[in-house]
Motif scaffolding. Structure first.
Motif, PDB file in Angstrom:
ATOM      1  N   GLY A   1      84.884  49.842 -41.152  1.00 41.18           N
ATOM      2  CA  GLY A   1      84.867  48.961 -39.989  1.00 41.18           C
ATOM      3  C   GLY A   1      83.622  49.123 -39.137  1.00 41.18           C
ATOM      4  N   LEU A   2      83.092  50.341 -39.050  1.00 42.58           N
ATOM      5  CA  LEU A   2      81.918  50.595 -38.208  1.00 42.58           C
ATOM      6  C   LEU A   2      80.600  50.330 -38.933  1.00 42.58           C
ATOM      7  N   PHE A   3      80.509  50.740 -40.198  1.00 40.93           N
ATOM      8  CA  PHE A   3      79.218  50.700 -40.894  1.00 40.93           C
ATOM      9  C   PHE A   3      79.268  49.972 -42.234  1.00 40.93           C
ATOM     10  N   GLY A   4      80.349  49.227 -42.493  1.00 43.46           N
ATOM     11  CA  GLY A   4      80.404  48.428 -43.709  1.00 43.46           C
ATOM     12  C   GLY A   4      80.609  49.278 -44.963  1.00 43.46           C
ATOM     13  N   VAL A   5      79.999  48.819 -46.045  1.00 44.41           N
ATOM     14  CA  VAL A   5      80.169  49.487 -47.345  1.00 44.41           C
ATOM     15  C   VAL A   5      79.627  50.914 -47.300  1.00 44.41           C
ATOM     16  N   LEU A   6      78.484  51.110 -46.627  1.00 45.92           N
ATOM     17  CA  LEU A   6      77.908  52.452 -46.520  1.00 45.92           C
ATOM     18  C   LEU A   6      78.860  53.390 -45.789  1.00 45.92           C
ATOM     19  N   GLY A   7      79.532  52.879 -44.769  1.00 47.45           N
ATOM     20  CA  GLY A   7      80.516  53.691 -44.064  1.00 47.45           C
ATOM     21  C   GLY A   7      81.701  54.072 -44.929  1.00 47.45           C
ATOM     22  N   MET A   8      82.089  53.180 -45.846  1.00 49.29           N
ATOM     23  CA  MET A   8      83.183  53.500 -46.771  1.00 49.29           C
ATOM     24  C   MET A   8      82.761  54.597 -47.739  1.00 49.29           C
ATOM     25  N   PHE A   9      81.481  54.599 -48.141  1.00 48.70           N
ATOM     26  CA  PHE A   9      80.982  55.648 -49.033  1.00 48.70           C
ATOM     27  C   PHE A   9      80.932  57.003 -48.330  1.00 48.70           C
ATOM     28  N   LEU A  10      80.353  57.019 -47.123  1.00 52.73           N
ATOM     29  CA  LEU A  10      80.067  58.287 -46.440  1.00 52.73           C
ATOM     30  C   LEU A  10      81.167  58.718 -45.480  1.00 52.73           C
ATOM     31  N   GLY A  11      82.175  57.867 -45.265  1.00 52.48           N
ATOM     32  CA  GLY A  11      83.213  58.199 -44.300  1.00 52.48           C
ATOM     33  C   GLY A  11      84.004  59.434 -44.670  1.00 52.48           C
TER      34      GLY A  11
ATOM     35  N   PRO B   1      95.604  62.667 -48.077  1.00 56.58           N
ATOM     36  CA  PRO B   1      95.385  61.228 -48.322  1.00 56.58           C
ATOM     37  C   PRO B   1      95.333  60.387 -47.058  1.00 56.58           C
ATOM     38  N   LEU B   2      96.135  60.743 -46.037  1.00 64.52           N
ATOM     39  CA  LEU B   2      96.142  59.962 -44.802  1.00 64.52           C
ATOM     40  C   LEU B   2      94.766  59.965 -44.145  1.00 64.52           C
ATOM     41  N   TRP B   3      94.117  61.135 -44.096  1.00 60.89           N
ATOM     42  CA  TRP B   3      92.810  61.235 -43.454  1.00 60.89           C
ATOM     43  C   TRP B   3      91.723  60.577 -44.302  1.00 60.89           C
ATOM     44  N   VAL B   4      91.882  60.599 -45.627  1.00 62.50           N
ATOM     45  CA  VAL B   4      90.925  59.905 -46.494  1.00 62.50           C
ATOM     46  C   VAL B   4      90.977  58.405 -46.219  1.00 62.50           C
ATOM     47  N   ILE B   5      92.189  57.859 -46.151  1.00 59.45           N
ATOM     48  CA  ILE B   5      92.335  56.424 -45.864  1.00 59.45           C
ATOM     49  C   ILE B   5      91.796  56.104 -44.477  1.00 59.45           C
ATOM     50  N   PHE B   6      92.084  56.978 -43.505  1.00 60.62           N
ATOM     51  CA  PHE B   6      91.576  56.776 -42.151  1.00 60.62           C
ATOM     52  C   PHE B   6      90.045  56.748 -42.139  1.00 60.62           C
ATOM     53  N   ALA B   7      89.423  57.682 -42.869  1.00 56.91           N
ATOM     54  CA  ALA B   7      87.958  57.748 -42.915  1.00 56.91           C
ATOM     55  C   ALA B   7      87.370  56.501 -43.558  1.00 56.91           C
ATOM     56  N   ILE B   8      88.011  56.006 -44.612  1.00 60.73           N
ATOM     57  CA  ILE B   8      87.503  54.808 -45.300  1.00 60.73           C
ATOM     58  C   ILE B   8      87.617  53.583 -44.399  1.00 60.73           C
ATOM     59  N   VAL B   9      88.766  53.426 -43.740  1.00 58.31           N
ATOM     60  CA  VAL B   9      88.986  52.245 -42.893  1.00 58.31           C
ATOM     61  C   VAL B   9      88.044  52.261 -41.694  1.00 58.31           C
ATOM     62  N   VAL B  10      87.956  53.393 -41.004  1.00 56.77           N
ATOM     63  CA  VAL B  10      87.100  53.482 -39.817  1.00 56.77           C
ATOM     64  C   VAL B  10      85.622  53.385 -40.210  1.00 56.77           C
ATOM     65  N   GLY B  11      85.233  54.106 -41.273  1.00 55.39           N
ATOM     66  CA  GLY B  11      83.843  54.038 -41.716  1.00 55.39           C
ATOM     67  C   GLY B  11      83.447  52.645 -42.164  1.00 55.39           C
TER      68      GLY B  11
END
Length: 428
Positions: free
Chosen positions: A383-393, A371-381
């Motif tokens: 922050g960098l690429f918006g909603v699309l980054g949250m989907f693909l992060g 879960p920690l890495w999932v949250i990290f991927a969502i936050v970083v994705g």
């Protein structure tokens, strides 16, 4: 005897003198050769590495020194090649479906013998299905969403009046509450509605530039999308040739064992990414349909709009269900504040069903992320690429973690080091 002895001695002297001459010549040649530069592959390799280091240093200096200009150039380049990037992504997503139709339907069910005919029929069927899904969204769902948003805008004066009446009644019934400053609340309410009207009026007045810019952006997007579709079709139809050239390049650059390992890692990364994308899309579609059915049964307003929001945001792990529930709750609380309580209960039940039963059944452990890495991927994705980054992060993070894990295991095995998992002091 004397003559023979003298003859032998003379020949020996001649031989000795000849040997000395040869030795002196060899010594001179050796000295000369030592002073000359002898070509050596080792020196050539060192020279190449030195030139590469100098070149890389210059490039890094230029990139860091003009970072803003570099990012602008990179952005322009990505904008130019974006149709090919999107086309490659579409081909990557649709290729498994093409292969499924080709093998299971046209080869298996219809017994088509021609490989070329089956491939093109599967390709056509795949794009018909994809375009059909988009057409359903455009024809049925988009008008409903537009109608819901229009109704919300038209109901703003009524809702504003209801809120004002509620505040006035509350003030009359609780006049003894001296700690509440009703004058400040009334002033804020009185100034809020004119601000909304001014904003909407200004939006309508300045609508023409937005319409022109949006029209140009939409036209450019349509052209790029058509190019992307064409690129994806050619990539899928010619995938064997593309894979063949990548394979040749791989084996030309790397040794055979490393090239085999790279191919294996590439296939596994593709499986991780696709399994998550297909699984999460199916899971979100089912959740959206369940939400729509429940909203129809319980007579919640704007069922289509809210169900689409819940289904789309469900693609985002962990945060998605809460985002969809909050957005839907905001829409419902404007219409009927009492219903938002039952809506929240309904969303909570649906998401518990998804998290405990449906999600694990469909996705399983497709990413292998904590879960920690999932949250990290969502936050970083995000922050960098918006909603699309949250989907693909999340799938990108899963691929990165898979490659890093293989790299760490390789070096640990090379050093013959075994690392045991951490055990708490209670278990020691």
């Amino acid at each position: 005897m004397t003559e023979e002895h003298s003859t032998d001695s003379l020949s020996d002297k001649k031989t000795y003198s000849t040997d000395n001459v040869v030795k002196d010549t060899i010594v001179k040649d050796t000295v000369i050769n030592k002073n000359r530069f002898q070509p050596n592959s080792k020196y050539f390799t060192i020279m190449i590495y030195g030139l590469m280091f100098i070149l890389l240093s210059i490039v890094l200096f230029k990139l860091i020194g003009g970072f803003a200009e570099t990012m602008k150039i990179i952005g322009n380049f990505i904008d130019i090649v974006s149709p090919f990037i999107v086309g490659a992504f579409i081909a990557f997503i649709l290729y498994p479906l093409v292969r499924f139709f080709q093998r299971k339907f046209f080869f298996g069910t219809l017994k088509i013998k021609s490989d070329k005919a089956a491939k093109w029929l599967a390709l056509i069927l795949t794009y018909i299905v994809a375009i059909g899904v988009i057409a359903i969204l455009l024809v049925f769902i988009i008008p409903q969403i537009y109608k819901s948003i229009s109704d919300i805008i038209n109901q703003l004066p009524v809702w504003y009046q209801n809120v004002t009446t509620f505040i006035n009644n509350f003030e009359s019934n609780h006049a003894d509450w001296t700690f509440v400053d009703y004058n400040v609340i009334n002033q804020q309410l009185e100034s809020l509605y004119p601000k909304i009207i001014d904003y909407l009026t200004g939006l309508v007045t300045n609508l023409m530039p937005y319409v022109v810019n949006t029209s140009i952006a939409i036209l450019k997007g349509i052209v790029n999308f058509i190019i992307s579709i064409m690129v994806s079709i050619y990539m899928i139809s010619d995938h064997k040739n593309i894979f063949f050239h990548f394979k040749r390049l791989l084996y030309a650059v790397f040794p055979i064992k490393k090239a085999d390992k790279c191919r294996e890692i590439g296939k596994q990364c593709g499986h991780i990414f696709l399994n998550f994308m297909y699984g999460k899309a199916l899971d979100s579609l089912i959740i959206g349909i369940i939400c729509f059915i429940c909203m129809i049964i319980f007579r919640f307003p704007y069922a289509v709009l809210i169900s689409v929001i819940v289904g789309i945001t469900n693609m985002i792990p962990y945060f998605g269900p809460y985002i969809g529930g909050i957005l839907g709750g905001i829409i419902i609380v404007i219409v009927n504040p009492i219903q938002v309580i039952f809506f929240a209960i309904m969303i909570l039940v649906i998401q518990q069903f998804d998290g405990l039963f449906l999600g694990p059944k469909i996705l399983g452990d497709s990413t292998g992320l904590k879960p920690l890495w999932v949250i990290f991927a969502i936050v970083v994705g995000g922050g960098l690429f918006g909603v699309l980054g949250m989907f693909l992060g999340v799938p990108f993070m899963a691929v990165i973690c898979y490659i890093l894990n293989l790299t760490v295991e390789h070096f640990l095995n090379k050093r013959k080091v075994t690392v045991t998992p951490y055990e708490s002091p209670d278990k020691m």
